[in-house]
Write an enzyme that holds these catalytic residues in place. Sequence first.
Site, PDB file in Angstrom:
ATOM      1  N   LYS A 146       0.828  -1.219   0.000  1.00  0.00           N
ATOM      2  CA  LYS A 146       0.000   0.000   0.000  1.00  0.00           C
ATOM      3  C   LYS A 146       0.863   1.269   0.000  1.00  0.00           C
ATOM      4  CE  LYS A 146      -3.887  -2.421   2.218  1.00  0.00           C
ATOM      5  NZ  LYS A 146      -4.944  -2.376   3.277  1.00  0.00           N
TER       6      LYS A 146
ATOM      7  N   PHE B 143     -15.524   3.376   6.852  1.00  0.00           N
ATOM      8  CA  PHE B 143     -14.158   3.752   6.481  1.00  0.00           C
ATOM      9  C   PHE B 143     -13.908   3.688   4.974  1.00  0.00           C
ATOM     10  CE2 PHE B 143     -14.134  -0.762   7.764  1.00  0.00           C
ATOM     11  CZ  PHE B 143     -13.645  -1.361   6.605  1.00  0.00           C
TER      12      PHE B 143
ATOM     13  N   ARG C 235      -1.856 -14.524   4.344  1.00  0.00           N
ATOM     14  CA  ARG C 235      -2.655 -13.895   5.414  1.00  0.00           C
ATOM     15  C   ARG C 235      -1.925 -14.011   6.745  1.00  0.00           C
ATOM     16  NH1 ARG C 235      -6.981 -10.660   4.011  1.00  0.00           N
ATOM     17  NH2 ARG C 235      -7.865 -11.135   6.042  1.00  0.00           N
TER      18      ARG C 235
ATOM     19  N   THR D 290      -5.413  -7.367  10.707  1.00  0.00           N
ATOM     20  CA  THR D 290      -5.740  -6.081  10.059  1.00  0.00           C
ATOM     21  C   THR D 290      -5.264  -4.902  10.907  1.00  0.00           C
ATOM     22  OG1 THR D 290      -7.709  -7.165   9.163  1.00  0.00           O
ATOM     23  CG2 THR D 290      -7.633  -4.761   9.017  1.00  0.00           C
TER      24      THR D 290
ATOM     25  N   ARG E 226       2.561  -6.615   9.198  1.00  0.00           N
ATOM     26  CA  ARG E 226       1.850  -5.485   9.826  1.00  0.00           C
ATOM     27  C   ARG E 226       2.421  -5.148  11.199  1.00  0.00           C
ATOM     28  NH1 ARG E 226      -4.011  -7.417   7.484  1.00  0.00           N
ATOM     29  NH2 ARG E 226      -4.125  -5.976   5.714  1.00  0.00           N
TER      30      ARG E 226
ATOM     31  N   ASN F 247      -2.226   0.093   6.730  1.00  0.00           N
ATOM     32  CA  ASN F 247      -1.732  -1.176   7.278  1.00  0.00           C
ATOM     33  C   ASN F 247      -0.894  -1.987   6.285  1.00  0.00           C
ATOM     34  OD1 ASN F 247      -3.803  -2.059   5.702  1.00  0.00           O
ATOM     35  ND2 ASN F 247      -4.863  -3.191   7.299  1.00  0.00           N
TER      36      ASN F 247
ATOM     37  N   HIS G 258      -2.181  -5.660   1.427  1.00  0.00           N
ATOM     38  CA  HIS G 258      -3.434  -6.382   1.173  1.00  0.00           C
ATOM     39  C   HIS G 258      -3.077  -7.787   0.720  1.00  0.00           C
ATOM     40  CE1 HIS G 258      -7.164  -7.804  -0.607  1.00  0.00           C
ATOM     41  NE2 HIS G 258      -6.412  -8.192  -1.627  1.00  0.00           N
TER      42      HIS G 258
HETATM   43  P1  ATP Z   1      -7.083  -6.219   3.112  1.00  0.00           P
HETATM   44  O1  ATP Z   1      -8.435  -6.501   2.493  1.00  0.00           O
HETATM   45  O2  ATP Z   1      -6.558  -4.837   2.773  1.00  0.00           O
HETATM   46  O3  ATP Z   1      -6.111  -7.305   2.849  1.00  0.00           O
HETATM   47  P2  ATP Z   1      -8.023  -7.215   5.629  1.00  0.00           P
HETATM   48  O4  ATP Z   1      -8.622  -8.314   4.817  1.00  0.00           O
HETATM   49  O5  ATP Z   1      -7.111  -7.580   6.750  1.00  0.00           O
HETATM   50  O6  ATP Z   1      -7.233  -6.198   4.710  1.00  0.00           O
HETATM   51  P3  ATP Z   1     -10.605  -5.957   5.600  1.00  0.00           P
HETATM   52  O7  ATP Z   1     -11.605  -6.176   6.682  1.00  0.00           O
HETATM   53  O8  ATP Z   1     -10.818  -6.627   4.290  1.00  0.00           O
HETATM   54  O9  ATP Z   1      -9.163  -6.298   6.207  1.00  0.00           O
HETATM   55  O10 ATP Z   1     -10.504  -4.394   5.394  1.00  0.00           O
HETATM   56  C1  ATP Z   1      -9.939  -3.872   4.205  1.00  0.00           C
HETATM   57  C2  ATP Z   1      -9.059  -2.696   4.555  1.00  0.00           C
HETATM   58  O11 ATP Z   1      -9.878  -1.641   5.033  1.00  0.00           O
HETATM   59  C3  ATP Z   1      -8.043  -2.931   5.684  1.00  0.00           C
HETATM   60  O12 ATP Z   1      -6.850  -3.532   5.265  1.00  0.00           O
HETATM   61  C4  ATP Z   1      -7.803  -1.521   6.162  1.00  0.00           C
HETATM   62  O13 ATP Z   1      -6.877  -0.842   5.312  1.00  0.00           O
HETATM   63  C5  ATP Z   1      -9.180  -0.889   6.002  1.00  0.00           C
HETATM   64  N1  ATP Z   1      -9.905  -0.943   7.262  1.00  0.00           N
HETATM   65  C6  ATP Z   1     -10.493  -2.026   7.817  1.00  0.00           C
HETATM   66  N2  ATP Z   1     -11.080  -1.722   9.000  1.00  0.00           N
HETATM   67  C7  ATP Z   1     -10.846  -0.396   9.179  1.00  0.00           C
HETATM   68  C8  ATP Z   1     -11.181   0.536  10.207  1.00  0.00           C
HETATM   69  N3  ATP Z   1     -11.883   0.177  11.285  1.00  0.00           N
HETATM   70  N4  ATP Z   1     -10.786   1.828  10.050  1.00  0.00           N
HETATM   71  C9  ATP Z   1     -10.077   2.217   8.958  1.00  0.00           C
HETATM   72  N5  ATP Z   1      -9.729   1.385   7.954  1.00  0.00           N
HETATM   73  C10 ATP Z   1     -10.090   0.102   8.063  1.00  0.00           C
HETATM   74 MG    MG Z   2      -9.794  -7.970   3.074  1.00  0.00          MG
END
Ligand code: ATP
Ligand code: MG
Length: 140
Positions: free
Chosen positions: A11, A59, A87, A93, A104, A114, A117
Amino acid sequence: MATERTFSILKPDVTARNLTGAVNAVIEEAGLRIVAQRRIRMSDAQAKKFYEVHAERPFYGELVEFMTSGPVVVQVLEGENAVAKYREVMGATNPAQAADGTIRQKFAKSVGENTVHGSDSLENAGIEIKQFFDDKDIVG
Ligand code: ATP
Ligand code: MG
């Protein structure tokens, strides 16, 4: 165990801090092979489509803004159980909850910024890879 491919994004917080190589080192040390990689600027439309499952989340706007705020590195990673493996290597996350040694835990600034992805299922990996790569650009 099966050889799989998963989709990864380094990212904008990675490129801003010149951490592409440092993150890639963790990926490679975990046994995942980077079989395609390209540095791009994600358009607003690309980011919105990529994260459309989160469109109703509070968000979403912030997430799309962050993902378009600077260059990202899109990648295809290959290895045994690559989807679950990556993962695990990424960590939770929220970096405050990420296990020691994960990407992370080492590098992420916040739950929003974070660092990486990774696809959450083999099916989504296939869909996401197709959004950014042609088959001919993946060299296993
Ligand atoms: P990614 O999809 O980016 O691999 P993830 O699967 O761990 O991450 P998701 O729940 O899919 O998490 O959320 C997608 C992305 O949205 C997160 O990686 C983060 O950048 C953002 N995100 C998730 N929760 C929050 C939050 N509470 N506040 C701000 N941003 C968030
Ligand atoms: Mg995700």
